[in-house]
Design an enzyme around this catalytic site. Sequence first.
Site, PDB file in Angstrom:
ATOM      1  N   GLU A 127     -40.132 -42.932  55.594  1.00 49.00           N
ATOM      2  CA  GLU A 127     -39.434 -44.215  55.708  1.00 49.00           C
ATOM      3  C   GLU A 127     -38.815 -44.386  57.095  1.00 49.00           C
ATOM      4  O   GLU A 127     -38.823 -45.493  57.660  1.00 49.00           O
ATOM      5  CB  GLU A 127     -38.355 -44.338  54.620  1.00 49.00           C
ATOM      6  CG  GLU A 127     -38.870 -44.211  53.189  1.00 49.00           C
ATOM      7  CD  GLU A 127     -39.953 -45.217  52.840  1.00 49.00           C
ATOM      8  OE1 GLU A 127     -40.031 -46.276  53.482  1.00 49.00           O
ATOM      9  OE2 GLU A 127     -40.741 -44.928  51.913  1.00 49.00           O
ATOM     10  N   HIS A 130     -41.527 -45.603  59.346  1.00 48.80           N
ATOM     11  CA  HIS A 130     -41.800 -47.039  59.207  1.00 48.80           C
ATOM     12  C   HIS A 130     -40.877 -47.853  60.121  1.00 48.80           C
ATOM     13  O   HIS A 130     -41.304 -48.810  60.777  1.00 48.80           O
ATOM     14  CB  HIS A 130     -41.578 -47.487  57.761  1.00 48.80           C
ATOM     15  CG  HIS A 130     -42.772 -47.304  56.865  1.00 48.80           C
ATOM     16  ND1 HIS A 130     -44.042 -47.679  57.218  1.00 48.80           N
ATOM     17  CD2 HIS A 130     -42.863 -46.799  55.600  1.00 48.80           C
ATOM     18  CE1 HIS A 130     -44.875 -47.412  56.224  1.00 48.80           C
ATOM     19  NE2 HIS A 130     -44.191 -46.872  55.243  1.00 48.80           N
ATOM     20  N   GLU A 192     -49.308 -46.859  56.434  1.00 46.59           N
ATOM     21  CA  GLU A 192     -48.880 -45.758  55.572  1.00 46.59           C
ATOM     22  C   GLU A 192     -49.353 -44.415  56.120  1.00 46.59           C
ATOM     23  O   GLU A 192     -48.588 -43.447  56.158  1.00 46.59           O
ATOM     24  CB  GLU A 192     -49.412 -45.970  54.151  1.00 46.59           C
ATOM     25  CG  GLU A 192     -48.800 -47.152  53.421  1.00 46.59           C
ATOM     26  CD  GLU A 192     -47.299 -47.033  53.280  1.00 46.59           C
ATOM     27  OE1 GLU A 192     -46.811 -45.928  52.936  1.00 46.59           O
ATOM     28  OE2 GLU A 192     -46.603 -48.040  53.526  1.00 46.59           O
TER      29      GLU A 192
END
Length: 261
Positions: A127, A130, A192
């Site tokens: 995360e 990201h 991803e």
Amino acid sequence: MKYRHSVWMSGLVLISLTACVTIEETGEQRFMLLTPQQEAQMGLTAFQDIKTSQQISTDPEANAQVDRVAKRLIPHVNAKHAQWEVLVFENPTPNAFALPGGKIGVHTGLLPITQSDAGLATVIGHELAHVALHHGGQRISRQMAISGAITAADIGLGMSNENYMENRSAILSGLGVGTQVGMVLPFSRENEYEADRIGMLYMAKAGYDPREAVELWKRMKAYSDQRGGKPPDWLSTHPADAKRIRALQAYLPEVLPYYRP
């Protein structure tokens, strides 16, 4: 059909050439229509909404673990724009999410699957990546560009083809489905994979064994398989679990040299 395709693609190419930014984490050029400030503000607004609509966990052990792991990982993240905030939410769904600007949520339902700090570091590192890679801003920018290109094609075709209006609904529907399956979802899956790879680097640099990322995703696959599996890869925003595990294994030679227990 060729004319429709050329109008639409020309619009995308023109926008792409004029809206590239350098991602500070990798030094690579990526398509972005938003400034870092705009992107961060959108993430902050969305996170505030989530905090008012979902229950923030008061579990001391869960909060201590998430805080401990996040604090070890964050110093290894190159994201000067981020104002980090990592919260635990009372939600049985085994999930976590990242929003632009450094806002990250971890569901309590994920912790029984992560099992350890290293397993949790796999998720939080992913995360954090990201955010550092501006995947949220890239996703919004692609959606804006595609919407603009379809609108331009719609106007152009309406002006140049007198029979266009008879088939307009079907054509626009086809363009929408085509861009979703052919562009939006593949980009999302690429994001991803990229977040997995960079997240594993964060893990290794923070002293978490990156091999645990493979073990975590084996557990995630088992959890998913017990509940009937996931949609086909080509219809999903995320890679199939088996493909993801193979990719994680392929990243290990790159990231293991950074690992110091």
